[in-house]
Enzyme design. Structure first.
Site, PDB file in Angstrom:
ATOM      1  NE  ARG A   1       9.513   7.269   1.657  1.00  0.00           N
ATOM      2  CZ  ARG A   1       9.603   5.958   1.800  1.00  0.00           C
ATOM      3  NH1 ARG A   1       9.174   5.143   0.848  1.00  0.00           N
ATOM      4  NH2 ARG A   1      10.115   5.434   2.902  1.00  0.00           N
TER       5      ARG A   1
ATOM      6  CG  MET B   1     -11.780 -10.570 -10.114  1.00  0.00           C
ATOM      7  SD  MET B   1     -13.405  -9.843  -9.830  1.00  0.00           S
ATOM      8  CE  MET B   1     -13.478  -8.607 -11.117  1.00  0.00           C
TER       9      MET B   1
ATOM     10  CE1 TYR C   1     -14.119 -12.340 -19.833  1.00  0.00           C
ATOM     11  CE2 TYR C   1     -12.441 -12.499 -18.122  1.00  0.00           C
ATOM     12  CZ  TYR C   1     -13.779 -12.504 -18.507  1.00  0.00           C
ATOM     13  OH  TYR C   1     -14.761 -12.667 -17.573  1.00  0.00           O
TER      14      TYR C   1
ATOM     15  CE  LYS D   1       7.301  -1.098   5.039  1.00  0.00           C
ATOM     16  NZ  LYS D   1       8.194   0.047   4.809  1.00  0.00           N
TER      17      LYS D   1
HETATM   18  C1  LIG Z   1       9.544  -0.397   4.946  1.00  0.00           C
HETATM   19  C2  LIG Z   1      10.540   0.325   5.741  1.00  0.00           C
HETATM   20  C3  LIG Z   1      11.682  -0.338   6.228  1.00  0.00           C
HETATM   21  C4  LIG Z   1      12.039  -1.752   5.834  1.00  0.00           C
HETATM   22  O1  LIG Z   1      12.623  -1.770   4.531  1.00  0.00           O
HETATM   23  P1  LIG Z   1      13.173  -3.122   3.908  1.00  0.00           P
HETATM   24  O2  LIG Z   1      13.818  -2.712   2.635  1.00  0.00           O
HETATM   25  O3  LIG Z   1      11.983  -3.998   3.669  1.00  0.00           O
HETATM   26  O4  LIG Z   1      14.110  -3.710   4.891  1.00  0.00           O
HETATM   27  C5  LIG Z   1      12.513   0.352   7.090  1.00  0.00           C
HETATM   28  N1  LIG Z   1      12.248   1.635   7.446  1.00  0.00           N
HETATM   29  C6  LIG Z   1      11.186   2.305   6.965  1.00  0.00           C
HETATM   30  C7  LIG Z   1      10.971   3.713   7.390  1.00  0.00           C
HETATM   31  C8  LIG Z   1      10.306   1.690   6.083  1.00  0.00           C
HETATM   32  O5  LIG Z   1       9.260   2.366   5.599  1.00  0.00           O
END
Ligand SMILES: *Cc1c(COP(=O)(O)O)cnc(C)c1O
Length: 365
Positions: A128, A304, A257, A34
């Site tokens: 969550r 930036m 800045y 991801k």
């Molecule tokens: C991001 C994620 C992982 C991977 O987690 P890591 O700590 O990077 O290994 C696994 N399962 C879900 C559902 C996630 O959102």
């Protein structure tokens, strides 16, 4: 031609980490790619992980899964953040497995009239994602219209090995599996572990582990699990940028800045061609760059597109030289963990925030 700033990704390091994690898990591995593979580049990382032995790919968004299919990758994928109103039919047609965390989403998926491959997501204590209060109602569903491939959940504190919450989540997960079995549903794939659990808790490995951060060679938690190096992981990402300018300045020159800092002596400053629009955290005062065997601090505010570093009066740096923002730290460079600490954040945020203006380079491809 060379780039003003670049991310150099060592795919051989990713392959080595995949093999190591798969061996540690004792089961199959889902490479979590991801967020553009945690900033390392979705497609090259996905291909590398699969050839190193990952059987599955995991993504958050359905768009990420479609991009992988478009690149010709045929491995099974799971997408776990596909909210109501998404084009579930297109996902099912593309053979993308979908996480089902709620009745709303289950109903929408069934309403496509297509036979979806689903992984049921249960909330075992992270509060969550996944089923919680709707669970008993969900168990009464007609599951004949879908193929239940998996059941999964996610740890909140796997990096804190002795926390009781880990045992509670594992027990809750086993209970959810039993609840499903009691209504005649026995998914072939049960999965719970992230990177931290994969490395510390084999009892949670089940049929598949979902590894993200450790696959990129980074520690899941500096405080509780130690550095990436101490875990035997090979950090795959180097971020480097050019010195746009190198200039001699007198003592007491106000820099940047707000003139928040001034030079304390006659020195040589370097203007680094990367800024907060590229992912350099504006708050990271305690970080800096590495050049010619030496760490050099940031001076003044990050802008930036650029920031200024104090190279010291004796520096040999010339404009156009590359400086290292972070890498595996093997020669004393700053690491993603150092930048995380300096920003009151974590390595995960450092690699994922490097923006799209910075090209990814694959020297071993
Ligand atoms: C991001 C994620 C992982 C991977 O987690 P890591 O700590 O990077 O290994 C696994 N399962 C879900 C559902 C996630 O959102």
């Amino acid at each position: 031609m060379s780039n003003r700033a670049e991310v150099i990704v060592d795919l051989t390091a990713i392959a080595a980490n995949v093999k190591k994690l798969k061996a540690a898990s004792g089961t199959e591995l889902m490479a979590v790619v991801k967020a553009d593979a945690y900033g390392h580049g979705l497609v090259p990382v996905a291909k590398t992980a699969i050839s190193a032995g990952a059987k599955w790919l995991g993504v958050a968004l359905v768009e990420e899964a479609h991009a992988l299919r478009a690149a010709g990758i045929t491995a099974p994928f799971l997408a776990w953040l596909v909210p109501p109103g998404s084009d579930y039919a297109a996902a099912i047609d593309a053979q993308i497995d979908l996480a089902v965390p709620s009745l709303d989403i289950f109903k929408e998926i069934v309403a496509t009239g297509k036979r979806a491959r689903i992984h049921i997501e249960v909330d075992t204590g992270m509060t969550r994602g996944g089923f919680l209060e709707e669970w008993s109602e969900f168990l009464k569903s007609d599951f004949s219209k879908v193929e239940v491939v998996g059941i999964f959940s996610h740890f909140a504190r796997a990096d804190e090995v002795s926390e009781k919450q880990n045992q509670d989540q594992l027990a809750n997960f086993n209970n959810a599996i039993a609840d499903l079995a009691a209504v005649g549903v026995n998914p072939q794939l049960k999965h719970l572990s992230n990177s931290a659990a994969t490395m510390t808790n084999q009892s949670a490995a089940f049929d598949l582990v979902r590894t993200g951060i450790a696959m990129y060679g980074l520690t899941p938690d500096l405080e509780h699990l130690g550095t990436s190096q101490s875990l035997g992981l090979a950090a795959a990402m180097e971020v480097r940028a050019k010195l746009h300018l190198v200039k001699k300045v007198p003592a007491n020159s106000p820099v940047g800045y707000g003139a928040t800092e001034s030079t304390s002596r006659d020195t040589v400053l370097g203007v680094v061609a990367m800024g907060y629009a590229d992912g350099i955290p504006r708050v990271a005062k305690a970080a800096g760059i590495f050049f010619a065997g030496k760490r050099c601090p940031i001076i003044g505010r990050v802008s930036m597109d650029q920031f200024v570093v104090d190279l010291g009066p004796e520096t040999t740096a010339k404009s156009g030289d590359y400086v290292v923002i972070f890498n595996n730290g093997a020669a004393g460079e700053f690491t993603a963990e150092d930048w995380g600490l300096a920003s009151n954040s974590i390595n995960y945020e450092m690699t994922t925030r490097i923006g799209p203006r910075v090209p990814r380079i694959y020297p071993h491809e």
